[in-house]
Each structure stands twice: as C-alpha cells, then as structure tokens.
Design a protein around this motif. Sequence first.
Motif, PDB file in Angstrom:
ATOM      1  N   GLY A  97      -4.939  -3.761 -15.708  1.00 43.03           N
ATOM      2  CA  GLY A  97      -4.663  -4.928 -14.844  1.00 43.03           C
ATOM      3  C   GLY A  97      -5.063  -4.738 -13.328  1.00 43.03           C
ATOM      4  N   LYS A  98      -4.961  -5.532 -12.596  1.00 48.62           N
ATOM      5  CA  LYS A  98      -5.284  -5.582 -11.174  1.00 48.62           C
ATOM      6  C   LYS A  98      -4.263  -4.519 -10.355  1.00 48.62           C
ATOM      7  CE  LYS A  98      -1.861  -8.825  -9.714  1.00 48.62           C
ATOM      8  NZ  LYS A  98      -1.679 -10.185  -9.013  1.00 48.62           N
ATOM      9  N   SER A  99      -5.310  -3.826  -9.535  1.00 45.52           N
ATOM     10  CA  SER A  99      -4.532  -2.829  -8.472  1.00 45.52           C
ATOM     11  C   SER A  99      -3.862  -3.571  -7.236  1.00 45.52           C
ATOM     12  CB  SER A  99      -5.426  -1.821  -8.088  1.00 45.52           C
ATOM     13  OG  SER A  99      -5.803  -0.997  -9.332  1.00 45.52           O
ATOM     14  N   ASP A 114      -6.339  -4.013   3.493  1.00 45.01           N
ATOM     15  CA  ASP A 114      -6.316  -3.481   2.226  1.00 45.01           C
ATOM     16  C   ASP A 114      -7.019  -4.073   1.283  1.00 45.01           C
ATOM     17  OD1 ASP A 114      -3.745  -4.740   0.509  1.00 45.01           O
ATOM     18  OD2 ASP A 114      -3.819  -4.838   2.480  1.00 45.01           O
ATOM     19  N   TYR A 122     -12.680  -7.456  -5.596  1.00 44.57           N
ATOM     20  CA  TYR A 122     -11.474  -7.107  -4.488  1.00 44.57           C
ATOM     21  C   TYR A 122     -12.503  -7.661  -3.117  1.00 44.57           C
ATOM     22  CZ  TYR A 122      -8.548  -4.448  -7.393  1.00 44.57           C
ATOM     23  OH  TYR A 122      -7.773  -3.862  -8.284  1.00 44.57           O
ATOM     24  N   LYS A 182       5.575  -6.974   1.422  1.00 46.28           N
ATOM     25  CA  LYS A 182       4.399  -6.651   0.674  1.00 46.28           C
ATOM     26  C   LYS A 182       5.236  -5.752  -0.403  1.00 46.28           C
ATOM     27  CE  LYS A 182       0.634  -5.471   1.621  1.00 46.28           C
ATOM     28  NZ  LYS A 182      -0.709  -4.892   1.970  1.00 46.28           N
ATOM     29  N   PHE A 189      -7.034  -8.433  -4.415  1.00 51.27           N
ATOM     30  CA  PHE A 189      -7.513  -8.771  -5.814  1.00 51.27           C
ATOM     31  C   PHE A 189      -7.902 -10.183  -5.747  1.00 51.27           C
ATOM     32  CE2 PHE A 189      -8.469  -8.595 -10.360  1.00 51.27           C
ATOM     33  CZ  PHE A 189      -7.780  -9.631 -10.565  1.00 51.27           C
ATOM     34  N   ARG A 194      -0.414  -0.292 -10.506  1.00 48.14           N
ATOM     35  CA  ARG A 194      -0.713  -1.409 -11.474  1.00 48.14           C
ATOM     36  C   ARG A 194       0.239  -1.435 -12.397  1.00 48.14           C
ATOM     37  NH1 ARG A 194      -5.576   1.224 -13.115  1.00 48.14           N
ATOM     38  NH2 ARG A 194      -6.688   0.066 -11.334  1.00 48.14           N
ATOM     39  N   TYR A 243      -6.697   6.372  -3.552  1.00 49.11           N
ATOM     40  CA  TYR A 243      -8.138   6.488  -3.228  1.00 49.11           C
ATOM     41  C   TYR A 243      -7.977   6.865  -1.570  1.00 49.11           C
ATOM     42  CZ  TYR A 243      -8.679   3.112  -7.181  1.00 49.11           C
ATOM     43  OH  TYR A 243      -8.737   2.810  -8.345  1.00 49.11           O
ATOM     44  N   LEU A 246      -5.648   5.296   0.672  1.00 43.68           N
ATOM     45  CA  LEU A 246      -5.054   4.095   0.150  1.00 43.68           C
ATOM     46  C   LEU A 246      -4.241   4.403  -1.264  1.00 43.68           C
ATOM     47  CD1 LEU A 246      -8.253   1.902   0.448  1.00 43.68           C
ATOM     48  CD2 LEU A 246      -6.056   1.264   1.590  1.00 43.68           C
ATOM     49  N   THR A 261      -0.258  -2.946 -15.675  1.00 44.50           N
ATOM     50  CA  THR A 261      -0.645  -2.736 -17.057  1.00 44.50           C
ATOM     51  C   THR A 261      -1.786  -1.845 -16.972  1.00 44.50           C
ATOM     52  OG1 THR A 261      -2.172  -4.833 -16.874  1.00 44.50           O
ATOM     53  CG2 THR A 261       0.043  -4.920 -17.912  1.00 44.50           C
ATOM     54  N   TYR A 310       1.411   2.759 -13.230  1.00 43.43           N
ATOM     55  CA  TYR A 310       0.379   3.411 -12.976  1.00 43.43           C
ATOM     56  C   TYR A 310      -0.173   3.535 -11.432  1.00 43.43           C
ATOM     57  CZ  TYR A 310      -0.725   2.276 -17.768  1.00 43.43           C
ATOM     58  OH  TYR A 310      -0.556   2.101 -19.179  1.00 43.43           O
ATOM     59  N   PHE A 352      -2.794  -2.547  -3.543  1.00 41.58           N
ATOM     60  CA  PHE A 352      -2.857  -1.474  -2.678  1.00 41.58           C
ATOM     61  C   PHE A 352      -2.068  -1.601  -1.550  1.00 41.58           C
ATOM     62  CE2 PHE A 352      -7.045   0.342  -3.704  1.00 41.58           C
ATOM     63  CZ  PHE A 352      -7.622  -0.561  -4.581  1.00 41.58           C
ATOM     64  N   GLY A 353      -1.825  -0.393  -1.109  1.00 38.85           N
ATOM     65  CA  GLY A 353      -1.043  -0.339   0.454  1.00 38.85           C
ATOM     66  C   GLY A 353      -1.996  -0.468   1.437  1.00 38.85           C
ATOM     67  N   ASP A 354      -1.548  -0.714   2.627  1.00 34.67           N
ATOM     68  CA  ASP A 354      -2.274  -0.904   3.702  1.00 34.67           C
ATOM     69  C   ASP A 354      -3.249   0.239   4.151  1.00 34.67           C
ATOM     70  OD1 ASP A 354       0.056  -3.049   5.283  1.00 34.67           O
ATOM     71  OD2 ASP A 354      -1.468  -3.724   4.064  1.00 34.67           O
TER      72      ASP A 354
END
Lengths: 111, 113
Positions: A97-99, B42, B35, A2, B45, A92, A36, A88, A94, A32, A101-103
């Motif tokens: 842009g989309k994030s 997790d 999402y 990942k 997206f 990102r 969370y 979590l 940009t 970025y 995530f870690g598990d």
Amino acid sequence: QKEVEQDPGPLSVPEGAIVSLNCTYSNSAFQYFMWYRQYSRKGPELLMYTYSSGNKEDGRFTAQVDKSSKYISLFIRDSQPSDSATYLCAMRVTNAGKSTFGDGTTLTVKP
Amino acid sequence: AAGVIQSPRHLIKEKRETATLKCYPIPRHDTVYWYQQGPGQDPQFLISFYEKMQSDKGSIPDRFSAQQFSDYHSELNMSSLELGDSALYFCASSYSGTGSEQYFGPGTRLTVT
C-alpha cells in the motif's frame, strides 16, 4: 492532526554522537515501518524497514518499533558528517500500500 | 544495482500547459507509486498501480491522470497546470511478492511559471 507525527528538529550534533529520531502515529492499522534518508533535492533513500514491533539493526543504524505505544525510533551510532540529511519516517497498513510520511527531521552532524 | 528511473529530471512549464512525467521501475517490480513533495514538506501519496491496474488513490487532483503500461513503466499526466503544482514528483516501485520495500527514484522537479 496528522496520522504520523515526527520530532521536527532541526537537530545538530557533533561527529561521533548518538542520534535518536522519533515518530508517533495514530493509526493502529500501520504494520510496516520505514526510515528514509533524503539529501537535498534527491529522492528518499530507504534505510530501514521493520514489520510490526521489534528492533532491527544494520550497521550503525537501529530501528525500533513499539506498536503498543505507537512509537518508532531510529538510532544512529557514531554519527558522521555524511549522515547530515533529512530523515523521514514512513508507515504503511498493507504490504503493497501507500506510505504515509512524517514531516522529516533535518540532521546536521558537525565535524 | 538498477534503480528507479524518472524522466525528465527537470521540467519548466507555464500555467495551463500540460506535462507528462515518466517512471521506469526497478526490473521485476510490479507496483508503482507516485508522490508529490512540496518545498519543505513530506511526500504526499498521489496514486499507485499494481499489474497495470490502479491499486490506490490519494490526493491526486482531477487534472492529473496516470497509468501503468505493459512493460510496467508509468506515466503521470498533468493538465491545466497551476503555480501550486510546482513540486518534486517522485516515483517509487516495489515488488508485491517480497513486501514493503519501496524504492524511490531521483524525482522530477516541475516548475510552473
């Protein structure tokens, strides 16, 4: 593998302890960095947001980003039972842009 | 402060049915993200929109489609539902002018039976 790896936990600490949560990443384009907090069956709640390397403090929470090591951390001081949740990390490339995530790491703070 | 609103909060559908999930972003936010979060996983997206145009696409099945409307709310349409589509679906919004803070809604829990 990942793009974002997070220390899996679960983590159990006594009330008042200092908690360290960590993520590593492989994509050097990430700029970025977010942390969370997610309670069971709830939406992720933004705790901390950092742009590029550096530290950011907000109350009992401190976020650290080390881009040279591709490593980010969240420290929680004086942990409280109400901090018990899944944390979590997210990253990102940009601005909008989309994030990715870690598990997640599940934290339990015992009274 | 106003938050992201999602409806419905819970949805139960049978296999091969269709579902529509709605998202109302925080006022003045112009970017919406979808999402999918499976049990113990997790958030993954799916797709995002900026100013009503698709801005990025992730691992969204062809059976799913989405759009953002003139009032910036967004809808995720899911057809030919499969058991594996059972998950929490989150919408997040942000304002492109200020940057990266994405705020998540409470999610829609979809159960496909």
